[in-house]
Design an enzyme around this catalytic site. Structure first.
Site, PDB file in Angstrom:
ATOM      1  N   TYR A 135       0.862  -1.194   0.000  1.00 21.18           N
ATOM      2  CA  TYR A 135       0.000   0.000   0.000  1.00 21.18           C
ATOM      3  C   TYR A 135       0.892   1.234   0.000  1.00 21.18           C
ATOM      4  O   TYR A 135       1.550   1.526   0.998  1.00 21.18           O
ATOM      5  CB  TYR A 135      -0.905  -0.036   1.238  1.00 21.18           C
ATOM      6  N   LYS A 163      -1.152  -1.206  -4.295  1.00 24.19           N
ATOM      7  CA  LYS A 163      -2.265  -0.262  -4.342  1.00 24.19           C
ATOM      8  C   LYS A 163      -1.604   1.093  -4.284  1.00 24.19           C
ATOM      9  O   LYS A 163      -1.014   1.461  -3.261  1.00 24.19           O
ATOM     10  CB  LYS A 163      -3.153  -0.515  -3.125  1.00 24.19           C
TER      11      LYS A 163
END
Ligand code: NAY
Length: 294
Positions: A135, A163
């Site tokens: 992330y 992400k």
């Protein structure tokens, strides 16, 4: 990796009237989003107010969502916490619950060297058999994933994706170009869903999807069928709504939750220091909701 390709809302923290995590409301929101036709859920991330919750509360949210949606939706557990110890405990728990994948922000608050960030992520990855999604969200963590560290992490076959919530669409292009077909890149900034998809993102995870899933689902359909002018028009609508969500006194998530409440999905408010909505804004919030449903 097809099970990750689609619109994946970042799941919200669902509280009762006393600011406690609510089982009933958590399950209701999961069912609501399932019925809208989303591909999966990203549980316990930024939109899940993870940083304001105890590890026990985070575990309960992970559990309630899994109880309702395991086998129905692709479930990604965000397990990043200030200490490696807590992150690993959450990772193990998510694995026991049957989550499809893990994800984590880098370490926060202290500015640690990349070697520590690498070790942090690797310890989480090594703690279970689950695949892992990096992330990258530099605007909140203060660390922007380097190409060097990205490549190093990809040497571990359990790392299946990133992400990416940094604003340059170029970062998405680079991560996809380096990662290739074995890596899934998720668009992070909701305001750039269409551009993110066109420059290389395979899918999207975002904090405003859950309040307007229909708009992201239609944007996705237009992108994947080559209707680019139409996809741009939907993105414009989405952005007008995001700007409106951020124009009031309460935090964006408080405004979103108020809209969900009007729509019959009460997930409570936000935890302080995020600000709740104020009485004076309620009429404006109704207007935003009407714009979403036009
Ligand atoms: C998560 O983990 O909850 C998310 O994916 C949310 C990521 C969000 N970024 C930030 C900085 O909060 O979805 C975005 C964001 O809400 C959206 O682009 C609207 O600005």
């Amino acid at each position: 990796l097809n099970k990750y390709k689609g619109v994946i809302p970042a799941f919200y923290a669902c509280y009762d009237e006393n600011d406690g995590v609510s089982e009933e409301r958590t399950k209701n929101l999961a069912v609501y989003l399932y019925e809208k036709g989303v591909k999966g859920l990203y549980v316990g991330g930024s939109s899940g107010e993870c940083i304001y919750q105890s590890i026990e509360e985070r575990k309960r949210t992970l559990k309630y969502v899994a109880e309702k949606m395991k086998g129905k939706l692709t479930l990604i557990a965000h397990v990043g916490a200030p200490s490696t110890k807590d992150s690993v405990a959450l990772a193990k728990y998510a694995s026991e619950l049957g989550y499809d994948a893990l994800s984590a922000i880098p370490p926060i608050y202290y500015k640690l060297p990349e070697s520590s960030i690498y070790t942090y992520w690797t310890k989480i990855i090594d703690s279970t058999e689950l695949p892992f999604i990096i992330y990258n969200i530099p605007q909140t963590t203060g660390y922007n994933l380097s190409i060097n560290l990205f490549e190093r992490l990809l040497e571990n076959k359990k790392v299946i994706g990133v992400k990416n919530s940094s604003m340059p669409a170029l970062d998405i292009e680079r991560f996809k170009t380096i990662g290739g077909n074995n890596v899934i890149v998720f668009n992070g900034p909701d305001e750039q869903y269409v551009s993110g998809r066109l420059i290389g993102a395979d899918a999207g995870i975002g904090g405003t999807y859950a309040v307007m899933p229909e708009l992201f689902l239609i944007a996705e359909e237009y992108v994947s069928t080559g209707r680019f002018a139409d996809s741009r028009a939907v993105q414009r609508e989405i952005n007008n709504i995001i700007i409106a969500l951020n124009s009031l006194n309460g935090s964006m998530y408080a405004v979103i939750k108020q809209i969900l409440k009007i729509q019959g999905v009460n997930v409570g408010s936000v935890r302080e220091p995020m600000s709740p909505v104020i009485e004076d804004d309620l009429a404006k919030i109704e207007e935003i909701r009407d714009n979403i449903n036009q």
